[in-house]
Design a protein around this motif. Structure first.
Motif, short mmCIF file in Angstrom:
data_model
loop_
_atom_site.label_atom_id
_atom_site.label_comp_id
_atom_site.label_asym_id
_atom_site.label_seq_id
_atom_site.Cartn_x
_atom_site.Cartn_y
_atom_site.Cartn_z
N ASN A 316 -2.13 2.07 -5.39
CA ASN A 316 -1.03 2.25 -4.43
C ASN A 316 -0.12 1.02 -4.41
O ASN A 316 0.33 0.59 -3.35
CB ASN A 316 -1.57 2.53 -3.02
N ASN A 318 2.94 -0.88 -4.36
CA ASN A 318 4.33 -0.64 -3.98
C ASN A 318 4.98 -1.99 -3.70
O ASN A 318 5.29 -2.32 -2.55
CB ASN A 318 4.38 0.27 -2.75
N LEU A 377 8.13 7.77 -1.14
CA LEU A 377 7.21 8.14 -2.20
C LEU A 377 5.84 8.45 -1.63
O LEU A 377 5.41 7.88 -0.62
CB LEU A 377 7.09 7.01 -3.23
N THR A 378 5.13 9.34 -2.33
CA THR A 378 3.72 9.58 -2.01
C THR A 378 2.88 8.57 -2.77
O THR A 378 3.34 7.89 -3.69
CB THR A 378 3.31 11.00 -2.41
N ASP A 380 0.76 9.11 -5.00
CA ASP A 380 0.69 9.47 -6.42
C ASP A 380 1.88 8.93 -7.20
O ASP A 380 1.81 8.82 -8.43
CB ASP A 380 0.62 11.00 -6.58
N GLU A 381 2.97 8.63 -6.50
CA GLU A 381 4.17 8.13 -7.18
C GLU A 381 4.24 6.61 -7.22
O GLU A 381 5.19 6.05 -7.78
CB GLU A 381 5.42 8.67 -6.47
N GLY A 401 3.48 2.44 -13.99
CA GLY A 401 4.32 2.95 -12.91
C GLY A 401 5.22 1.92 -12.28
O GLY A 401 5.81 2.19 -11.23
#
Length: 967
Positions: A316, A318, A377-378, A380-381, A401
């Motif tokens: 996760n 981010n 975003l979720t 998964d993104e 990612g």
């Protein structure tokens, strides 16, 4: 080779004193008293000899540094020269030596003067930033480790007196200096490089039959600094016993110091009895650059290993790419007038008046970019990173990612994390029907895309001193010094900040092309690849960001703005004595100061009101009158002092000092301001409402206030020193000292009820709808994992802690200093020109509450090995200091404590002076090459588990110096 220099310490000291002190006798007067042999020794050997002469001739225990002439100290600032002296330790700020601790006391607890006159800085507190003063304007410094009554500027640690030239007592010269500087590390940011320069002109001239003298020094510096910073929010142990970071904070930092200095001194001696000196100093200072890198919370999966050594995947991910442009601009001006008049052959009077002003704006923007706006975003993104964890911290080996961070077409100019909670009182401004990925509307939590953070400082100091000195015949007493000194100081801090929201809210957009720099920033050294580089000030300058004043949203920011005023009147008297006891020559001084102080502060108590605004109940953007507070106190001190010097035999001295000294409390601790703050973290809000739970787990509530009635820190000091001067450039000394700290500032802490604050007339700070929380996701919350369902109302505990400052802490410091300056020709004639200057300081200090003294390293060592002969010079200097406590600028521009790990720095210099080269056209040229931090010493902070929580890497720097004296 036979050494032929005649060692005449008294005569050397007399001529050195004449050059360094404004009230000293002239060179002509010296020659009338004795025929002084001219010692033609230059370079480091000459500097050591002059410094030794100052040390020998002083009744107090002192250290000294001396240049052979104005503009010829070997370092880029006076800070680097001071840091190598016995009992002194340098503290690097941004890779440059700036702070100086004397006998374990940070510069805030050490008096600093310029030619005996109190000096101000441009920092947050009282301490002087010594790197502000270029070496080109200085001729030396004297550090007083014991005090006497005539020494107006004092501190518990001691007094550092910086010295500029007195033109009628100096050799006429016109000298120009050019320096090319190269950083050992390339810049990781494409808009900066690693090269700089320094230029200086030094001029001393005499006129009107040597009755008028003018000294002018102009220095301009442009110096780069490229830093790699690794940091984390802290470490914690997971259920499997593996230790991992809570969050990441890693940046590539590039800054450029620009400093322009003008020092002018005009001296007029119209008669033999009257001497007038006017001096002016102007320093313009700028330190600008960028802090660029990642900051984000950390969650991991698939972790293997144990304890601190593991591998795994950050999930996760981010990250927030923070581009923080920084601009620190300051200016310092000081003007002084000194008039000395010899009433007759025995008595003289002097008047010294001065005014100093400084100002500084410390500005730091924050601009956020990432994969998308928070909430878009979720999981998964989001991205992931593979990592290795060890005692050196965390390093990333691969990622997925996260390609957007190297592609400006994909990177979004928006805040990826939910950091906008501080804008709750203007929530309506961000209300929208646009939904996040979780189906909830965007809100103020998602609306912070940056922050503009700055503080303005202003300080003014006016001083006036009248003194009479005369010869008396009162038994053993031969000189009386008496006088009065008045100082009026005012210092103000205005802490400002603005939340920034991009015009794309609640959506996001790519970074505009006009913001982009050519090239990417390099974070590969942390395993984070190359990232987009853009101008972080651009969205502020062109109106892309909407700004909201954080001063009315964050109570701790308003609670850190203040003004401090101090008026101090000092009456002093001192008697010098000289006698013979049992065949030993004994001299010294005894005296006292009476110090009257009147101090006050005006500030603000930052409290959130029912409208969610700070001290703005009517919403007119003006601080409410009941939030303004003024307080202060007046008091006096009696400060006796005694210094005794016994000449045991020729050039061997036993010195003793006893005194009471004070250091005024830190400026930021004396402020009237304070605040009540609430942490919006649901895990703290869900703390059970019991005293036991709050004491065990903490509370979302906190209150803080300064104390304008704080008394100065106070110590009784005892020193004894044995000094053996066996050569004109050689001595050994042993000094023991003890400081009985009878008053030190204590951190107070009290558990209070924030719904009925007994320290503020029973005030209730709880606001429904702001200090409670409705659960939107069912789960366990709080330190006891209390289960909550969707729609449950969670209220915070009533209690929390109130922090403040108070007098009354006691402690002690014991120390020993060992010093040796050894010319190696004493061992063999073949070693003529070689020498070693070394020192060791060992401290043992304890405050009764177990806290450390800021600036105290238990062990500090310094050694300089040198060779100087016939114009050629080579020196290598190493300094080592153990771990020490300091403080630094923290969040919301406030001061916070920090611990620095042990550091060893190695510098070297090689130079050649063409004066004796036989080439007439090059006779005034001196060429040198200098390297600083040659071993690339890092600054590290290590936690209790032995893991690095903060690492700063600055790299070495190199300087090529050309110095040419036209005469």
């Amino acid at each position: 080779m036979t050494h032929s220099d005649t060692f005449k310490p008294a005569l050397i000291a007399l001529s050195i004193t004449a050059a360094l002190h404004s009230g000293a006798v002239s060179a002509q007067e010296t020659s009338e008293d004795a025929e002084v042999e001219v010692i033609q020794v230059s370079g480091i050997r000459g500097s050591l000899m002059r410094a030794q002469a100052v040390k020998m001739d002083n009744d107090s225990i002192v250290e000294a540094i001396s240049a052979e002439d104005i503009g010829k100290l070997p370092d880029s600032s006076i800070a680097e020269s001071l840091a190598r002296l016995p009992g002194l330790s340098g503290e690097r700020v941004g890779g440059r030596t700036s702070g100086i601790s004397v006998r374990g006391f940070k510069e805030d607890f050490t008096g600093t003067s310029l030619n005996g006159r109190e000096l101000i800085g441009i920092g947050d507190n009282r301490g002087v930033e010594y790197d502000l003063y270029p070496a080109e304007i200085m001729t030396g410094a004297t550090i007083y480790k014991t005090s006497d009554a005539s020494l107006i500027v004092q501190g518990i640690g001691g007094t550092v007196d910086l010295q500029t030239v007195r033109p009628l007592a100096a050799q006429e010269t016109l000298t120009v200096t050019g320096v090319y500087e190269l950083g050992g590390n390339d810049s990781d940011n494409p808009e900066f490089d690693n090269s700089g320069n320094r230029f200086a002109l030094s001029f001393v001239e005499k006129f009107a039959d040597d009755t008028v003298g003018l000294a002018l020094a102009i220095a301009s510096t442009e110096s780069p600094r490229n830093e790699r910073k690794y940091g984390v929010w802290g470490y914690g142990e997971n259920d499997d016993g593996q230790i991992l970071p809570f969050g990441l904070d890693t940046q590539a930092i590039s800054r450029v110091l620009e400093r322009d200095t003008i020092s002018a001194i005009l001296q007029w001696r119209p008669t033999d009895r009257l001497d007038i000196v006017f001096d002016a100093l102007d320093i313009d200072y700028s330190d600008s650059g960028v802090i660029r890198g990642f900051i984000d919370p950390f969650a991991a999966a698939n972790v293997s290993g144990s304890g601190v050594n593991s591998t795994g995947t950050q999930i996760n991910a981010n990250p927030v790419l923070r581009t923080d442009p920084a601009q620190k601009d300051g200016e310092l001006q000081t003007f002084g007038l000194n008039i000395r008049y010899d009433v007759n052959d025995d008595w003289s009077v002097s008047l010294d008046v001065a005014d100093s002003e400084s100002s500084k704006r410390d500005l730091r923007g924050e601009s956020y970019a990432g994969l998308a706006r928070s909430g878009a975003l979720t999981n998964d993104e989001l991205g992931s990173r593979q990592f290795q964890m060890s005692a050196d911290g965390i390093y990333f080996t691969d990622s997925s990612g996260l390609d957007a961070f190297s592609d400006p077409a994909l990177l979004q100019l928006a805040g990826p994390q939910v950091w906008g909670g501080g804008m709750a009182n203007i929530a309506d401004q961000f209300a929208t029907d646009v939904l996040q990925a979780n189906g909830q509307p965007y809100s103020y939590f998602n609306a912070q895309d940056g922050f503009l953070n700055f503080a303005d400082f202003e300080e003014e100091l006016t001083t006036a001193r009248f003194e009479a000195v005369g010869y008396v015949d009162w038994g053993i007493f031969n000189t009386l010094t008496a006088g009065v000194n008045y100082s009026d100081r005012s210092k103000a801090k205005d802490n400002k900040g603005f939340f920034a929201t991009a015009s794309s809210y609640p959506f996001s957009e790519a970074i505009p092309s006009q913001y982009l720099y050519n090239g990417l920033a390099d974070l590969t050294w942390a395993g984070m690849g190359y990232v987009v580089a853009y101008d972080g000030f651009a969205p502020y300058n062109d109106g892309e960001y909407t700004l909201n004043d954080a001063g009315l949203l964050e109570p701790d920011r308003l609670g850190d703005s203040y003004t401090i005023d101090e008026e101090v009147t000092t009456l002093y008297a001192q008697l010098d004595f000289e006698t013979e006891v049992q065949g030993f020559n004994v001299k010294g001084n005894v005296g006292a100061q009476y110090v009257q102080t009147d101090q006050s502060s005006t500030g603000f108590i930052g409290i959130v009101g029912d409208n969610f605004a700070v001290c703005d109940d009517d919403g007119n953007q003006v601080v409410d009158a009941d939030c303004i507070i003024t307080d202060g106190d007046d008091y006096s001190h009696f400060l006796p002092s005694l210094n005794v010097s016994v000449e045991l035999n020729e050039n061997r001295y036993l010195r003793f000092g006893a005194s009471k000294t004070i250091s005024r409390a830190r400026i930021d601790q004396m402020k009237a301001s304070g605040f009540v703050k609430f942490d919006q973290n649901i895990e703290l809000i869900a703390t059970p409402n019991t005293e036991a739970a709050v004491e065990a787990y903490g509370s979302p509530w906190s209150k803080f206030s300064g104390n304008p009635t704080l008394r100065p820190l106070e110590a009784n000091n005892f020193d004894i020193s044995f000094e053996n001067y066996f050569d004109g450039e050689g001595y050994v000394s042993v000094a023991l000292f003890y400081k009985d700290l009878v008053n030190w500032t204590r951190d107070g802490n009290q558990l209070i009820d924030f719904t009925n604050d007994v320290t503020n007339d029973g005030a209730n700070y709880f606001i429904p709808g702001f200090h409670d929380r409705i659960i939107d996701v069912a789960g366990n919350y709080g330190p006891e994992d209390t289960p909550y369902e969707v729609g449950d109302l969670v209220t915070p505990p009533d209690q929390g802690f109130y922090s403040f400052f108070e007098d009354g802490l006691e402690g002690e410091m014991k120390g020993i200093e060992l010093t040796a300056n050894i010319p190696l020709r004493m061992l063999a004639d073949a070693l003529d020109g070689f020498g070693i200057a070394a020192s060791a300081t060992i401290l043992d200090a304890e405050l009764e509450d177990g806290t450390a003294i800021p600036g105290q390293s238990d062990n500090t060592y310094s050694i300089t090995a040198y060779y100087e002969m016939k114009g050629f010079e080579f020196r290598v200097a190493a300094t080592d200091r153990s771990e020490f406590l300091t403080y630094q600028r923290g969040g919301s521009n406030k001061i916070e404590a920090a611990t620095r790990d042990a550091v060893t720095q190695v510098d070297a210099q090689i130079s050649y002076d063409f004066a004796d080269s036989g080439m007439e056209y090059l006779a005034g040229l001196r060429v040198s090459l200098q390297g600083v931090n040659l071993t690339d010493e890092k600054e590290e902070t290590i936690d209790g588990n032995g893991i690095v929580t903060l690492r700063r890497e600055f790299g070495p720097s190199y300087m090529l110096n050309l110095n040419y004296a036209f005469y």
